[in-house]
Design a protein around this motif. Structure first.
Motif, PDB file in Angstrom:
ATOM      1  N   GLY A 263      -2.059  13.043   6.127  1.00  0.00           N
ATOM      2  CA  GLY A 263      -1.496  11.872   6.795  1.00  0.00           C
ATOM      3  C   GLY A 263      -1.595  10.623   5.938  1.00  0.00           C
ATOM      4  N   VAL A 264      -2.729  10.441   5.291  1.00  0.00           N
ATOM      5  CA  VAL A 264      -2.913   9.284   4.414  1.00  0.00           C
ATOM      6  C   VAL A 264      -2.004   9.385   3.195  1.00  0.00           C
ATOM      7  CG1 VAL A 264      -4.544   8.077   2.924  1.00  0.00           C
ATOM      8  CG2 VAL A 264      -5.277   8.881   5.187  1.00  0.00           C
TER       9      VAL A 264
ATOM     10  N   THR B 210      -1.086   1.006   9.772  1.00  0.00           N
ATOM     11  CA  THR B 210      -1.469   2.020  10.761  1.00  0.00           C
ATOM     12  C   THR B 210      -0.559   3.240  10.736  1.00  0.00           C
ATOM     13  OG1 THR B 210      -0.135   1.008  12.524  1.00  0.00           O
ATOM     14  CG2 THR B 210      -2.397   0.227  12.284  1.00  0.00           C
ATOM     15  N   GLU B 211       0.361   3.287   9.786  1.00  0.00           N
ATOM     16  CA  GLU B 211       1.298   4.411   9.714  1.00  0.00           C
ATOM     17  C   GLU B 211       0.581   5.757   9.633  1.00  0.00           C
ATOM     18  OE1 GLU B 211       4.462   6.309   6.529  1.00  0.00           O
ATOM     19  OE2 GLU B 211       4.058   4.160   6.433  1.00  0.00           O
ATOM     20  N   PHE B 212      -0.576   5.785   8.956  1.00  0.00           N
ATOM     21  CA  PHE B 212      -1.273   7.062   8.764  1.00  0.00           C
ATOM     22  C   PHE B 212      -1.667   7.698  10.090  1.00  0.00           C
ATOM     23  CE2 PHE B 212      -5.013   4.506   9.503  1.00  0.00           C
ATOM     24  CZ  PHE B 212      -5.972   5.392   9.969  1.00  0.00           C
ATOM     25  N   LEU B 213      -1.878   6.879  11.136  1.00  0.00           N
ATOM     26  CA  LEU B 213      -2.211   7.439  12.455  1.00  0.00           C
ATOM     27  C   LEU B 213      -1.075   8.313  12.963  1.00  0.00           C
ATOM     28  CD1 LEU B 213      -3.837   4.296  14.134  1.00  0.00           C
ATOM     29  CD2 LEU B 213      -5.007   6.386  13.414  1.00  0.00           C
ATOM     30  N   GLY B 214       0.153   7.867  12.733  1.00  0.00           N
ATOM     31  CA  GLY B 214       1.310   8.659  13.147  1.00  0.00           C
ATOM     32  C   GLY B 214       1.411   9.959  12.376  1.00  0.00           C
TER      33      GLY B 214
ATOM     34  N   GLN C 295      -1.058  12.497  13.577  1.00  0.00           N
ATOM     35  CA  GLN C 295      -0.549  13.185  14.765  1.00  0.00           C
ATOM     36  C   GLN C 295       0.503  14.223  14.391  1.00  0.00           C
ATOM     37  OE1 GLN C 295       0.805  10.014  17.346  1.00  0.00           O
ATOM     38  NE2 GLN C 295      -1.263   9.478  17.982  1.00  0.00           N
ATOM     39  N   VAL C 296       1.354  13.894  13.434  1.00  0.00           N
ATOM     40  CA  VAL C 296       2.362  14.851  12.973  1.00  0.00           C
ATOM     41  C   VAL C 296       1.696  16.097  12.400  1.00  0.00           C
ATOM     42  CG1 VAL C 296       4.143  15.252  11.222  1.00  0.00           C
ATOM     43  CG2 VAL C 296       4.159  13.141  12.559  1.00  0.00           C
ATOM     44  N   GLY C 297       0.639  15.906  11.608  1.00  0.00           N
ATOM     45  CA  GLY C 297      -0.086  17.042  11.041  1.00  0.00           C
ATOM     46  C   GLY C 297      -0.695  17.924  12.097  1.00  0.00           C
TER      47      GLY C 297
END
Length: 520
Positions: free
Chosen positions: A490-491, A92-96, A99-101
């Protein structure tokens, strides 16, 4: 005396010195430009006084519960948005990073509005906009090109210089660190902002016609409560105004001690933000009431939100009002202070994520993050095409960035990971407001359902016709393209390995037997 693992991590990442500083920083993030120029108009358009009911329901059933979710993620997992999600479950790291993007994109154009406000604060002294504020704003001030001209690189010195000043100030704040920069800024700016806006409200209430403005805002239209669009507007307003769902509160909550009361803090932040919004409504509509009376028209004829309120309607009020110069300085100073505290929080999301992912010093991460963002910001928003690009980016990144990632995050956490019970137990350890099954139900069902309905409506409306009548290619690039790019980036960033000494499990706390329950 040997430092504990938590003290070592706090020394590396930075930390707020106290719960009070954390609360002020969180309020500083939540209280932004949207409170001042968005809430009053949204309330007026959606039932006036009657809007307060769905607004409060949205605050209690969506805003504060999601704020608790952000707090639980950051406080329990002790990391930036990407690290907190990675410690929840690696996949689930890509969700973070999504959000950063989003935060990186918002920072690019948010600084421009602060720069404009800076110029207008000085314009207020001698009413430099003359007798036609609308023509002055788009013409002499912005030298706005026709949207059909596309992106131009015709720089406007009058907006280039204040934009550079904003970035110099913000980069200096970010380089100072969590406590000396972010925390100290909020401790100073939030009380000053409150004093400035209270003074503005007092001046506005003394204007002739202020009562008519307040009547227009607060007279309830109870029939509006039957309209689902009004309820959607209430949930949307709460979500945008609380700075939830795009990494800010996750990041900030990771900077406070383990024994901090996070649920009690959340209530303070939520109600402080809403209280300030109501104060904004009183001040703005008192001034609009004066303008309507002076022009011999109805309040509805002069009411507006967003950029139109700040840079067209308010200058017109300032030109006619007694002590107009003072009102103008207070109003635009409030925009500057609210904007700076919010921009600092937005950039902190990106800087914290980069520091967690890579082995970088605070100053190094600030340079790597803030300098490129500042360069893009200056190149895009000190030119004659600034207004068009800003309108498109703001609309799409808010609707199809913030709302979408929030819905996806809630569904993943609630249904794919089944992590809500463990997060609830964490909040209950030191929280003064017990989190029970009601919270799980709201986060897993009610809030994502309401936001999904809002998203579907916005998607349908946006797809029906080209947004704002702008050229299709500009909407495709700066609208849909930007919203999609933050997901793709993000991905891709998740493919980069974490620095070797970053554990991807929840930092152990021997007093909490459930600390590692969800981590994989």
């Amino acid at each position: 005396m040997t430092a504990t693992p938590e003290q070592t991590e706090a020394a590396r990442r930075g930390a707020f010195s106290s719960r009070r500083v954390f609360i002020l920083a969180a309020i500083g993030s939540a209280v932004g430009l949207g409170n001042i120029w968005r809430f009053p108009y949204v309330a007026y358009e959606n039932g006036g006084g009657a809007f307060i009911l769905p607004y409060l329901i949205a605050l209690l059933t969506a805003g504060i519960p999601f704020l608790f979710l952000d707090y639980a993620l950051g406080h329990r997992n002790r990391g930036s948005a990407p690290l907190s999600f990675a410690r929840l479950r690696k996949g689930t790291e890509f969700l973070g990073w999504w959000q950063v993007g989003i935060c990186a994109i918002i920072a690019i154009y948010y600084a421009a509005i602060i720069g404009w406000s800076m110029r207008y604060m000085f314009f207020s002294v001698d009413k430099a906009w003359g007798s036609d504020p609308e023509k002055f704003f788009g013409g002499e001030f912005l030298s706005a090109a026709d949207p059909s001209a596309g992106v131009t690189f015709d720089f406007v010195p009058g907006i280039l210089v204040p934009l550079l000043v904003v970035w110099v100030v913000v980069i200096a704040i970010m380089a100072l660190g969590v406590q000396k920069g972010v925390g100290a800024t909020s401790v100073i700016f939030i009380p000053v902002l409150l004093l400035a806006f209270v003074a503005l409200v007092v001046q506005a209430l003394l204007l002739p016609g202020a009562t008519e403005g307040l009547n227009a805002l607060f007279t309830p239209n109870w029939s509006a409560l039957k309209d689902t669009a009004v309820w959607a507007a209430a949930f949307g307003q709460i979500f945008f105004s609380l700075s939830i769902g795009f990494g800010i509160m996750i990041t900030y909550s990771s900077y406070v001690g383990r024994r901090t009361d996070m649920t009690g803090s959340g209530l303070v932040v939520g109600f402080a933000n809403s209280g300030f919004e109501l104060l904004c409504g009183i001040g703005v509509f008192s001034a609009l009431g004066f303008m309507a009376q002076a022009s011999g028209v109805q309040v509805g004829d002069v009411a507006s939100g967003g950029i139109g309120l700040a840079f067209i309607a308010f200058p017109a009020i300032i030109s006619q009002a007694p002590a107009g110069g003072l009102i103008g300085v207070l109003f635009f100073a409030s925009l500057i202070l609210a904007g700076l505290t919010s921009l600092v929080s937005i950039l902190e999301v990106v800087i914290s994520a980069v520091r967690d992912k890579f082995e970088m010093s605070r100053v190094g991460a600030t340079a790597v993050v803030a300098l490129p963002i500042a360069v893009v910001s200056v190149l895009l928003f000190s030119t004659t095409s600034a207004l068009t690009v800003l309108d498109i980016m703001d609309n799409f990144i808010n609707k199809f960035g913030i709302l979408l990632v929030a819905v996806v995050s809630m569904l993943v956490i609630a249904w794919a990971l089944r992590a809500l019970p463990a997060l609830a137990r964490h909040l209950n350890r030191y929280g003064s407001i017990p989190v029970r099954g009601w919270w799980v139900a709201l986060i897993s069902v009610v809030t994502p359902a309401v936001l999904a309905l809002i998203l579907v409506k916005e998607l349908r409306d946006t797809a029906a016709e080209t947004y704002g009548g702008y050229p299709d290619w500009m909407v495709a690039v700066f609208g849909w393209g930007v919203a999609a790019a933050v997901v793709v980036v993000g991905v891709l960033v998740t493919l980069v390995r974490w620095r070797p000494d970053t554990p991807l499990t929840v930092p152990e706390d021997e007093t909490d037997p459930t600390a590692l329950e969800v981590a994989r």
